[in-house]
Design a protein around this motif. Sequence first.
Motif, short mmCIF file in Angstrom:
data_model
loop_
_atom_site.label_atom_id
_atom_site.label_comp_id
_atom_site.label_asym_id
_atom_site.label_seq_id
_atom_site.Cartn_x
_atom_site.Cartn_y
_atom_site.Cartn_z
N ALA A 193 0.77 -1.01 0.00
CA ALA A 193 -0.04 0.08 -0.07
C ALA A 193 0.85 1.33 0.09
N LEU A 194 1.91 1.34 0.89
CA LEU A 194 2.85 2.43 0.68
C LEU A 194 3.68 2.51 -0.47
N LEU A 195 3.79 1.58 -1.38
CA LEU A 195 4.47 1.49 -2.52
C LEU A 195 3.33 2.17 -3.34
N LEU A 252 1.46 6.16 -6.84
CA LEU A 252 0.23 7.19 -7.21
C LEU A 252 0.83 8.57 -6.81
N ALA A 253 1.48 8.81 -5.82
CA ALA A 253 1.89 10.38 -5.47
C ALA A 253 2.86 10.75 -6.78
N ARG A 283 -7.20 6.22 -14.87
CA ARG A 283 -6.81 7.39 -15.43
C ARG A 283 -7.52 8.51 -15.18
N GLU A 284 -8.88 8.38 -15.19
CA GLU A 284 -9.80 9.74 -14.70
C GLU A 284 -9.47 9.88 -13.32
N GLY A 285 -9.04 8.88 -12.54
CA GLY A 285 -9.13 9.12 -10.96
C GLY A 285 -7.74 10.16 -10.81
N ILE A 286 -6.68 9.49 -11.38
CA ILE A 286 -5.28 10.28 -11.31
C ILE A 286 -5.37 11.63 -11.69
#
Length: 715
Positions: A32-34, A39-40, A159-162
């Motif tokens: 999850a951290l990865l 994501l970040a 992609r939409e969420g990002i």
Amino acid sequence: MARSYFSTPRSAKAPLWRRRSVLGLQIAGGLALLAFIILAITVYVSQGQLPSYDELKSSPNGQMIRVHAADGTVIVSIGPSYGEWLPYDRIPAVMRDAMISVEDRRFRMHPGVDPIGMARSVQVRIEKGHWRQGGSTITQQIARNIFLNSNKRFDRKIREGILALALERKFSKDQVLELYLNKVYFGGGAYGIDAASRKFFGHGADHLSLSEAAVIAGLVKAPSNYSPTADIDAARGRARVVLSVMQETGAITPAQAQDAEAGVGAIAFVPEARQNSVRYFTDWALPQLEVLIDETQRPLEVWTTLDLNMQRAADAAIQANAPKGAQGALVSIDRDGAVRAMVGGTDYVTSIYNRATQAQRQPGSAFKLFVYLAALEAGHKVEDSIVDEPITIDGWSPRNDSRRNSGAVSLRTAFAYSLNTVAAKLGQEVGFATVADMARRFGITTKVNTHPSMVLGTSEVRLIDMTRAFASVGNKGVAVTPYGITKVTASGETIYAQSVDTSHVLVAPYVAAQMTDLLQTTVNTGTGRAAQIGRPVAGKTGTTTSSKDGWFLGFSSGLTTGVWMGRDDAKPIPGLHGGTAPAKAFATFMKIAVASRPPEEFDTKVTLPEFQLEPDQESYFGEADNGLFVDENGNPLAPGDTAPLPPGQQVDADGNPIESRGSAEQPGAPPADKKDDQKLDQAWIDRVLGREPSRPAPAPTRTPPADRQDPRPTQ
């Protein structure tokens, strides 16, 4: 061996399952951290690649095309429409609250993606077995509308969420909401609240009431279903749902909701603009943009040749003169090819089929234009005498409408009264293939058969092609190419400008002048007298078998107009003849169309060049310039097919294109309203036209000298 005091007994260690659970949690936490780090990084990179806010504001949702008439008036807007861009502080609070309440009630709390909304969407998916509601936030909708598409694939949602997360990191909530309200689609081609407000309510969005804001906010879910132009009751019902949700979220009080619901029922929606005959013109002209320009993104301003006063006159002329149950079409072309008016039917709303540019119908005796052009080019003169007598060609025996023959008549008389036997003789003399070539030379794009009966107009043609041919005669033999678009601009830049080509000479000027002489006589004394408008007019009538089609084509003061009338199913129309309703419609239109133009006398007094002084015949009589031929959309087109007539077919009064005229139109007989002692002969016609007396007519028939025969093979 003694145990250490600090050693742990084996029985005190954690159970295996617990150790494995801890290990699984540690791995999951690491993953999850990865994932969060990835994501970040992805969001950070996406944020850096996003356009600026000004660029997002200007990016189009689709290409808009605004079409202007010749005087600059906007006659139609096609594609998406955009209103004024309203900054956040000019957007009414009721509009902002309505959209947030119905589309994304936690808009102010989430970072661009709403986990609660997504969870609720998944829950509904599990319970119902299919997706019933989306979990997309307002920011996600912006990301989808601007950067992505609307498919429901999982990778697209990621992609939409990002992109939504990146948008909210780069822009404030107020900016995101401003962008959304100015770009979202509300149906009917309207993008943004201002375009929607003007379309549905007739005023800008900065003056929206609560009731109107509820209507607009309700459209986003299903624009085609809830649009007021599609279903007013559905639009009002959806608006009441929006007001209920606004009350539920605390955006408005129950009293406000109650008042607004009453206001929804009282809203006066702007009616949808009625389509009119202008659309026949735009439907013909606009497809030509595909070959004229390659701009597909920027909004376009298209400037056309359409004269709105002429268009209204054309529409009125067809409405007033088309027989009951019949259709009518009209095309009017200026001397440079500019199409000034186009009517493709009696009612665009009930039939968008453009009979002016798409329909192929037999032209009847109007086709004799090409027979006489070929004869004049071959050496005939308008005063030449030819015998009107029974004739049979390959088993085909044409007859005149009058059921009689008049003996020796001039070409002018034969053309004025549309004698079929004389047309057949001329066609046989010059060659039917030569007549077909003349028709193609003058812009007939449909197939022209070469059976003897073709001289009477048995090959199907388009009205715009025939009008073009007459315009080229009126232009002294120089080709006229119809066009409808004069200029196209995008973002203030001219990306196309029409250039008129006057270099294509179809026939010698003296041939065109003589043809004009014949056409003028037809209107003055022959079958086209109903087309008189108080100034010089040259034209020709056409009527087909059993009065299925009626035509009149002619020109005056630099304007050429063609009129066709008939039924789409080609059934006979009692009383329809080229010299009646079509000629009357021509006159009705032309009296208005040329009212502001000075009358122009035709240049029919010509001196024929001696054959021996014309060595360069091909300079005038070249091959047809097929590059000028266009289809109903204005694009280059190969000739279409037409079913040939069976060889030897008899075409009599019930099988030939005929001309309508009373006993007064019979050659060799005086008109009914004239005295019996007024003999209708060449001297009488000269007196009517104010000409000098003609010299004695030469031999009954004439062919060019042998040394001037066209050396080209027939086709």
